[in-house]
Design a protein around this motif. Sequence first.
Motif, PDB file in Angstrom:
ATOM      1  N   LEU A   1       0.438  -0.338 -22.391  1.00  0.00           N
ATOM      2  CA  LEU A   1      -0.194  -1.169 -21.374  1.00  0.00           C
ATOM      3  C   LEU A   1      -0.410  -0.272 -20.159  1.00  0.00           C
ATOM      4  CD1 LEU A   1      -0.544  -4.493 -20.647  1.00  0.00           C
ATOM      5  CD2 LEU A   1       1.134  -3.792 -18.969  1.00  0.00           C
ATOM      6  N   VAL A   2      -1.648  -0.178 -19.697  1.00  0.00           N
ATOM      7  CA  VAL A   2      -1.983   0.703 -18.565  1.00  0.00           C
ATOM      8  C   VAL A   2      -2.521  -0.153 -17.428  1.00  0.00           C
ATOM      9  CG1 VAL A   2      -3.365   2.678 -17.794  1.00  0.00           C
ATOM     10  CG2 VAL A   2      -2.554   2.578 -20.166  1.00  0.00           C
ATOM     11  N   ARG A   3      -1.969   0.032 -16.253  1.00  0.00           N
ATOM     12  CA  ARG A   3      -2.517  -0.681 -15.087  1.00  0.00           C
ATOM     13  C   ARG A   3      -2.685   0.275 -13.916  1.00  0.00           C
ATOM     14  NH1 ARG A   3       2.666  -2.939 -12.792  1.00  0.00           N
ATOM     15  NH2 ARG A   3       4.209  -2.602 -14.425  1.00  0.00           N
ATOM     16  N   ALA A   4      -3.555  -0.110 -13.001  1.00  0.00           N
ATOM     17  CA  ALA A   4      -3.902   0.793 -11.900  1.00  0.00           C
ATOM     18  C   ALA A   4      -3.936   0.058 -10.570  1.00  0.00           C
ATOM     19  CB  ALA A   4      -5.253   1.432 -12.161  1.00  0.00           C
ATOM     20  N   SER A   5      -3.522   0.772  -9.519  1.00  0.00           N
ATOM     21  CA  SER A   5      -3.663   0.274  -8.145  1.00  0.00           C
ATOM     22  C   SER A   5      -4.213   1.412  -7.292  1.00  0.00           C
ATOM     23  CB  SER A   5      -2.316  -0.209  -7.598  1.00  0.00           C
ATOM     24  OG  SER A   5      -1.408   0.878  -7.489  1.00  0.00           O
ATOM     25  N   PHE A   6      -4.781   1.060  -6.143  1.00  0.00           N
ATOM     26  CA  PHE A   6      -5.416   2.068  -5.291  1.00  0.00           C
ATOM     27  C   PHE A   6      -5.233   1.633  -3.843  1.00  0.00           C
ATOM     28  CE2 PHE A   6      -9.656   4.685  -4.898  1.00  0.00           C
ATOM     29  CZ  PHE A   6      -8.949   5.747  -4.364  1.00  0.00           C
ATOM     30  N   LEU A   7      -4.534   2.444  -3.057  1.00  0.00           N
ATOM     31  CA  LEU A   7      -4.322   2.094  -1.648  1.00  0.00           C
ATOM     32  C   LEU A   7      -4.670   3.272  -0.750  1.00  0.00           C
ATOM     33  CD1 LEU A   7      -1.504   3.537  -0.412  1.00  0.00           C
ATOM     34  CD2 LEU A   7      -0.427   1.904  -1.925  1.00  0.00           C
ATOM     35  N   GLU A   8      -4.861   2.965   0.524  1.00  0.00           N
ATOM     36  CA  GLU A   8      -5.017   4.025   1.520  1.00  0.00           C
ATOM     37  C   GLU A   8      -4.090   3.748   2.684  1.00  0.00           C
ATOM     38  OE1 GLU A   8      -8.862   4.431   3.331  1.00  0.00           O
ATOM     39  OE2 GLU A   8      -8.816   2.465   4.277  1.00  0.00           O
ATOM     40  N   ILE A   9      -3.694   4.835   3.340  1.00  0.00           N
ATOM     41  CA  ILE A   9      -2.923   4.716   4.581  1.00  0.00           C
ATOM     42  C   ILE A   9      -3.857   5.176   5.693  1.00  0.00           C
ATOM     43  CG2 ILE A   9      -0.855   5.416   5.843  1.00  0.00           C
ATOM     44  CD1 ILE A   9       0.337   6.208   3.076  1.00  0.00           C
ATOM     45  N   TYR A  10      -4.321   4.210   6.478  1.00  0.00           N
ATOM     46  CA  TYR A  10      -5.292   4.490   7.544  1.00  0.00           C
ATOM     47  C   TYR A  10      -4.683   4.091   8.887  1.00  0.00           C
ATOM     48  CZ  TYR A  10      -9.522   4.077  10.408  1.00  0.00           C
ATOM     49  OH  TYR A  10     -10.446   4.207  11.412  1.00  0.00           O
ATOM     50  N   ASN A  11      -4.576   5.059   9.799  1.00  0.00           N
ATOM     51  CA  ASN A  11      -3.952   4.793  11.104  1.00  0.00           C
ATOM     52  C   ASN A  11      -2.575   4.135  10.941  1.00  0.00           C
ATOM     53  OD1 ASN A  11      -6.019   5.922  12.541  1.00  0.00           O
ATOM     54  ND2 ASN A  11      -6.987   3.984  13.109  1.00  0.00           N
ATOM     55  N   GLU A  12      -1.810   4.615   9.927  1.00  0.00           N
ATOM     56  CA  GLU A  12      -0.459   4.122   9.627  1.00  0.00           C
ATOM     57  C   GLU A  12      -0.438   2.674   9.149  1.00  0.00           C
ATOM     58  OE1 GLU A  12       3.069   5.591   9.547  1.00  0.00           O
ATOM     59  OE2 GLU A  12       1.447   6.911   8.921  1.00  0.00           O
ATOM     60  N   ASP A  13      -1.591   2.127   8.758  1.00  0.00           N
ATOM     61  CA  ASP A  13      -1.640   0.816   8.106  1.00  0.00           C
ATOM     62  C   ASP A  13      -1.930   1.032   6.626  1.00  0.00           C
ATOM     63  OD1 ASP A  13      -1.257  -0.648  10.431  1.00  0.00           O
ATOM     64  OD2 ASP A  13      -3.411  -0.742  10.884  1.00  0.00           O
ATOM     65  N   ILE A  14      -1.262   0.248   5.764  1.00  0.00           N
ATOM     66  CA  ILE A  14      -1.516   0.342   4.321  1.00  0.00           C
ATOM     67  C   ILE A  14      -2.560  -0.697   3.949  1.00  0.00           C
ATOM     68  CG2 ILE A  14      -0.511   0.062   2.018  1.00  0.00           C
ATOM     69  CD1 ILE A  14       2.141   1.026   3.228  1.00  0.00           C
ATOM     70  N   ARG A  15      -3.615  -0.235   3.291  1.00  0.00           N
ATOM     71  CA  ARG A  15      -4.693  -1.129   2.875  1.00  0.00           C
ATOM     72  C   ARG A  15      -4.863  -1.077   1.363  1.00  0.00           C
ATOM     73  NH1 ARG A  15      -9.644   0.554   6.938  1.00  0.00           N
ATOM     74  NH2 ARG A  15      -8.812  -0.267   8.896  1.00  0.00           N
ATOM     75  N   ASP A  16      -5.087  -2.246   0.777  1.00  0.00           N
ATOM     76  CA  ASP A  16      -5.339  -2.345  -0.662  1.00  0.00           C
ATOM     77  C   ASP A  16      -6.837  -2.146  -0.891  1.00  0.00           C
ATOM     78  OD1 ASP A  16      -5.641  -3.018  -3.307  1.00  0.00           O
ATOM     79  OD2 ASP A  16      -4.521  -4.903  -3.176  1.00  0.00           O
ATOM     80  N   LEU A  17      -7.209  -1.017  -1.474  1.00  0.00           N
ATOM     81  CA  LEU A  17      -8.631  -0.705  -1.666  1.00  0.00           C
ATOM     82  C   LEU A  17      -9.273  -1.539  -2.777  1.00  0.00           C
ATOM     83  CD1 LEU A  17      -8.519   3.192  -1.293  1.00  0.00           C
ATOM     84  CD2 LEU A  17      -9.350   1.527   0.374  1.00  0.00           C
ATOM     85  N   LEU A  18      -8.466  -2.280  -3.534  1.00  0.00           N
ATOM     86  CA  LEU A  18      -9.009  -3.109  -4.621  1.00  0.00           C
ATOM     87  C   LEU A  18      -9.018  -4.593  -4.255  1.00  0.00           C
ATOM     88  CD1 LEU A  18      -7.197  -1.384  -7.629  1.00  0.00           C
ATOM     89  CD2 LEU A  18      -9.455  -0.875  -6.681  1.00  0.00           C
ATOM     90  N   SER A  19      -8.579  -4.907  -3.043  1.00  0.00           N
ATOM     91  CA  SER A  19      -8.533  -6.299  -2.610  1.00  0.00           C
ATOM     92  C   SER A  19      -9.917  -6.758  -2.135  1.00  0.00           C
ATOM     93  CB  SER A  19      -7.527  -6.433  -1.466  1.00  0.00           C
ATOM     94  OG  SER A  19      -7.654  -7.681  -0.834  1.00  0.00           O
ATOM     95  N   LYS A  20     -10.136  -8.088  -2.191  1.00  0.00           N
ATOM     96  CA  LYS A  20     -11.411  -8.625  -1.683  1.00  0.00           C
ATOM     97  C   LYS A  20     -11.527  -8.357  -0.191  1.00  0.00           C
ATOM     98  CE  LYS A  20     -12.058 -12.144  -5.198  1.00  0.00           C
ATOM     99  NZ  LYS A  20     -11.919 -13.571  -5.550  1.00  0.00           N
ATOM    100  N   ASN A  21     -10.380  -8.352   0.477  1.00  0.00           N
ATOM    101  CA  ASN A  21     -10.377  -7.995   1.898  1.00  0.00           C
ATOM    102  C   ASN A  21      -9.523  -6.744   2.072  1.00  0.00           C
ATOM    103  OD1 ASN A  21     -10.366  -7.745   4.641  1.00  0.00           O
ATOM    104  ND2 ASN A  21      -9.648  -9.819   5.071  1.00  0.00           N
ATOM    105  N   SER A  22     -10.173  -5.589   1.985  1.00  0.00           N
ATOM    106  CA  SER A  22      -9.437  -4.321   2.023  1.00  0.00           C
ATOM    107  C   SER A  22      -8.931  -3.975   3.425  1.00  0.00           C
ATOM    108  CB  SER A  22     -10.314  -3.172   1.494  1.00  0.00           C
ATOM    109  OG  SER A  22     -11.469  -3.038   2.289  1.00  0.00           O
ATOM    110  N   GLN A  23      -9.295  -4.779   4.422  1.00  0.00           N
ATOM    111  CA  GLN A  23      -8.825  -4.510   5.791  1.00  0.00           C
ATOM    112  C   GLN A  23      -7.433  -5.102   6.048  1.00  0.00           C
ATOM    113  OE1 GLN A  23     -10.818  -2.499   7.765  1.00  0.00           O
ATOM    114  NE2 GLN A  23     -11.942  -2.400   5.842  1.00  0.00           N
ATOM    115  N   ASN A  24      -6.975  -5.979   5.142  1.00  0.00           N
ATOM    116  CA  ASN A  24      -5.641  -6.584   5.319  1.00  0.00           C
ATOM    117  C   ASN A  24      -4.547  -5.522   5.280  1.00  0.00           C
ATOM    118  OD1 ASN A  24      -6.734  -9.083   5.530  1.00  0.00           O
ATOM    119  ND2 ASN A  24      -6.117  -9.822   3.514  1.00  0.00           N
TER     120      ASN A  24
END
Length: 367
Positions: free
Chosen positions: A122-145
Motif C-alpha cells: 500500500l503506497v500513499r503520498a503527502s506533500f507539504l511546504e514550510i513557508y515563512n515558518e507556517d506548514i501548508r498542505d500542498l494537496l489540500s483544497k485550501n493550501s493556505q491553511n
Amino acid sequence: PLSRKEVDEGRQRIVSMDLKSGQVQIKNPKGGAGEPPKTFSFDLVYDWNCTQKQVFEETALPIVKSSLDGYNGTVFAYGQTGTGKTHTMEGVPDDPELMGIIPSTFRAIFQHIEGSKDKDFLVRASFLEIYNEDIRDLLSKNSQNRLEVKETPDTGVYVKDLTNFVVKGVPELSNVLNVGKKNRSVGATLMNQDSSRSHSIFCITIECSARLTADSEAHIRVGKLNLVDLAGSERQSKTGATGDRLKEATKINLSLSALGNVISSLVDGKSGHIPYRDSKLTRLLQDSLGGNTKTVMVANMGPADYNFDETISTLRYANRAKNIKNKPRINEDPKDAMLREFQEEIARLKQAIEGGGGVPGVGGGGG
C-alpha cells in the motif's frame, strides 16, 4: 557548470572536483598567489558532466530500496539559491535523461512492487511546504491553511490533518506531485527567476505485508521516504530581495541556520540538548537527523568566483552533516499501519458473507 549569465560576465571557475577520490577543492579568488586551495572530502562527488540518472542511482536509489524493506529514508538537497536543487530533486519528469530524484523514485518503487511475489503493498503520498515558518498542505483544497506539528510516543513527530493519498501507480503519484507543485510558493529574485521560497517535503509511505510461511500471520513493514527540496540559502544583497521576498529570505535563512545548529550539535556529541524545536524544518526532519532514518544530503553549489563565500559555506555545512551517525531500524508491525486496517476489514466482510448474513450495510436485490 557556469551559467550563461556568468559566462557572459566573464566569471572564473574556482571549484575543481576529483570524482575518483571524492574531493572538492575551492580557491579563494581574493587570496594571494601562494594561498593553497581548501579541500573537502565526501562520499561521492559529481561535476557538471554527470547525468541525473547517475546521481539518482548512486545516491538516492539505495535509500529508496531501503524504504521498500521497511526503513525510513530521507534525501534532501541543500545549497545556495540558483544552484539547481529543484532540478536535482525534480528535473524534467517526462525526460529519462533529465528526470530528477523524485520522478525516478516513483518509477523505482512501482517497478519493485510489480516484480514482487506473495506480498501486498500500500503506497500513499503527502506533500507539504514550510513557508515563512507556517506548514501548508500542498494537496489540500485550501493550501493556505496552517497546519500544526504534533508528537506521540507511537508515531513520533507528525503533521496533524495532513492529506494523504493512496496511489496505485506512477501516473497517480506523478499527479499528486504536480497538484502540489502548482500550490508551491515560488518567486523571482536576481539569482533565480523561479526561486523556491519555501522548503518542501514530499513523503511516500510504503506499507508491505508478507507471510514468512503459508500458515503464519502476515507481518507488516512500513517505510517512510522523505524527499526534501530546501529553499536556497541566500544573501539579500545578491538576490535583490525586498518586501515579501526579503521577509521570505529572513525566514528561510533562520530555518537553515537552525538546521546547521542541529547538525553541529549532533556532530559535536558533547551537547545533551539538540535544538530540534528551533524551527518547523528541524522538527519535521528530527528523525532524519540523528534518528531512525537512512539519510542522504545532496549539496549543490555554484562554481563561479563571486559565489566563493556561499560555496565554502555549503561545503562546510555538508562536511559537518557527513559526520552525523543515524541508527536506522526496520519498522515492523506499527500500530498505525493502514494495510492492517484494510486486511481486518476484508477478513470481517469474508466472515459475514460465509456466515450467510450478507455484507453489513449492503441491502439485498429485490425481484
